[in-house]
Scaffold this active site. Structure first.
Site, PDB file in Angstrom:
ATOM      1  N   HIS A  90      22.414 -14.016   6.683  1.00 21.50           N
ATOM      2  CA  HIS A  90      21.915 -13.887   8.048  1.00 21.50           C
ATOM      3  C   HIS A  90      20.762 -12.893   8.100  1.00 21.50           C
ATOM      4  O   HIS A  90      20.562 -12.097   7.194  1.00 21.50           O
ATOM      5  CB  HIS A  90      23.042 -13.459   8.985  1.00 21.50           C
ATOM      6  N   ASP A 110      25.836  -8.859   3.749  1.00 21.04           N
ATOM      7  CA  ASP A 110      25.381 -10.169   4.228  1.00 21.04           C
ATOM      8  C   ASP A 110      23.919 -10.369   3.841  1.00 21.04           C
ATOM      9  O   ASP A 110      23.023  -9.765   4.416  1.00 21.04           O
ATOM     10  CB  ASP A 110      25.546 -10.259   5.743  1.00 21.04           C
ATOM     11  N   SER A 130      25.211 -20.951  12.362  1.00 18.69           N
ATOM     12  CA  SER A 130      24.932 -19.597  12.837  1.00 18.69           C
ATOM     13  C   SER A 130      23.458 -19.229  12.708  1.00 18.69           C
ATOM     14  O   SER A 130      22.965 -18.363  13.435  1.00 18.69           O
ATOM     15  CB  SER A 130      25.795 -18.591  12.076  1.00 18.69           C
TER      16      SER A 130
END
Length: 449
Positions: free
Chosen positions: A417, A414, A185
């Site tokens: 990311h 998070d 990702s």
């Protein structure tokens, strides 16, 4: 320019006259070339001294021409070399920086990955809310982040500069090309970032589209965005380990083993990558117990299940498998290969996520990664040239750049990311530095001659 063209043309005529005929040629053919005549049988001259003297003069004249032409070419090479050495960095439109990863400026060696973050109000490079290819979960401002200081930072190498992003120039350089990102990702985030950066140079945004009409999602294996006005694509292939996950085929394996990771087999979709003009790889975030052992996934080499193999050891084997594929399948004359190193997260020891307002002055050891070191070691021993985008250290300072609670699911913090715009944009500026440095060197030399 014109004088060199004329000299080159004359030089070619001189060189063509040097061609010696095949031994099967008739004696009359030998007279077509001054040198051919000079080296013909003495009987050909019929005993007359005048033709012999004239032909010696012709030979002497030809050698003088060759000496002059050689001197001229040598002079131009020296001038070109001096120009490339002396001219300072000018960005994409003729940059010394593109010659190599390191350049010499003011007698100091410039490593583009050694530097610091500086405030720059010209950033960000785009608005995520106006880019249809940014996942909603990465658009932190759009998800309610209350301050934008994290958008205003530029990476400044210690003794030089990262070339400024010139979108029209980059679009032209990518015309007719295919750039492919392969990885997890984090690779997808960089892919999204590059697309948004490039779209700022287009008046007709409708000319950019996903080739299969797909929406940007986390699980899809392939996403390809085409810039039809410039006939190039920017693609992403989801391959979180780079090697092939497999189902367990051995009935006598321990019950905890549910699946395996075949370390000696590259991901089966690899045939889709090999024809790219630019290949950008990454892997790292999934090489943790929570994504492997805790899900029942263990390592396999050949037909052997390696229950006791550590994650770093398995990572090294996977890298060797990738390197072998590169050396076997990739034509370095067509494809540029790059590998981006591990990008650090900023979780606390208790897995809490505290996104700061500004970059942290203390990396707390996050500027080093065993995975990044392995990447550099493997690449160093490869026969095919691979550029390493060593973003580990520079990204370790950016505790302010993560998604945090400003995602599409604010209940799940998070600190892995990154927000877009943000840190991945800087990765892409450095990526473009690597992609085009050799091309600019060739362009400069062609201009000079």
């Amino acid at each position: 320019m014109s004088s060199f063209t004329k000299s080159t043309s004359f030089n070619r005529r001189a060189l063509s006259s040097l061609s010696v005929e095949s031994p099967r040629s008739t004696s009359s053919t030998a007279f077509n070339s001054p040198i051919g005549s000079a080296f013909a049988s003495p009987r050909t001259f019929g005993g007359s001294p005048r033709p012999y003297t004239n032909r010696l003069k012709e030979i002497s004249y030809l050698f003088q021409v060759l000496i002059v032409a050689g001197t001229l070419v040598s002079f131009l090479v020296i001038i070109a070399g001096g120009y490339l050495y002396v001219v300072p960095s000018l960005g994409y439109n003729g940059a010394l920086q593109f010659n190599d990863t390191s350049v010499t400026i003011n007698s100091k060696e410039c490593d583009i990955f050694v530097g610091n973050w500086v405030v720059d109000d010209s950033y960000p490079l785009y608005n995520a809310s106006e880019c249809p290819f940014v996942e909603r979960g990465f658009n932190c401002l759009g998800n309610g982040r209350g301050h934008d200081e994290y958008l205003k930072w530029r990476w400044k190498p210690k003794h030089c500069n990262v070339p400024r992003f010139q979108v029209r120039d980059v679009l032209e350089r990518l015309r007719g090309k295919r750039i492919v990102f392969v990885g997890d990702s984090m690779s997808r985030t960089q892919w999204e970032s590059l697309i948004c950066m490039l779209m700022t140079g287009l008046d007709d945004k409708r000319s950019v589209y996903e080739v299969n009409g797909n929406n940007i999602t986390k699980r899809i294996r392939f996403l390809g965005v085409r810039f039809s006005s410039f006939n190039f694509t920017v693609e992403f292939y989801r391959s979180v380990f780079l090697v092939q996950p497999g189902k367990l085929l051995r009935w006598h394996a321990p019950k905890r083993v549910k699946s395996t990771l075949k370390l000696d087999v590259l991901d089966v979709i690899n045939n889709e990558w090999s024809s790219a003009d630019y290949l950008v790889f990454n892997t790292g975030q999934w090489w943790v117990p929570g994504k492997l052992f805790e899900t029942g996934c263990y390592f396999q080499v050949g037909n052997s299940l390696r229950l006791g193999m550590s994650i770093p050891s398995a990572y090294r084997v996977a890298l060797e498998t990738w390197a072998s594929w590169i050396e076997t399948k990739i034509d370095p004359n067509k494809t540029r290969v790059l590998f981006r190193t591990f990008e650090p997260s900023h979780w606390s020891d208790h897995r809490s996520c505290n996104v700061t307002k500004y970059p942290t002055p203390d990396t707390q050891g996050r500027d080093r990664s065993i995975f990044s070191e392995m990447i550099k070691e493997v690449v160093k021993n490869m026969t095919v040239p691979v550029s390493v985008l060593d973003v580990t250290s520079m990204s370790a300072f950016r505790s302010d750049g993560h998604v945090g609670l400003w995602s599409d699911n604010p209940l799940v913090p998070d600190c892995s990311h990154w927000c877009l715009p943000g840190v991945p944009d800087i990765w892409n500026e450095i990526l473009l530095f690597f992609l085009f440095r050799q091309q600019v060197t060739f362009s400069l030399f062609a201009f000079l001659i």
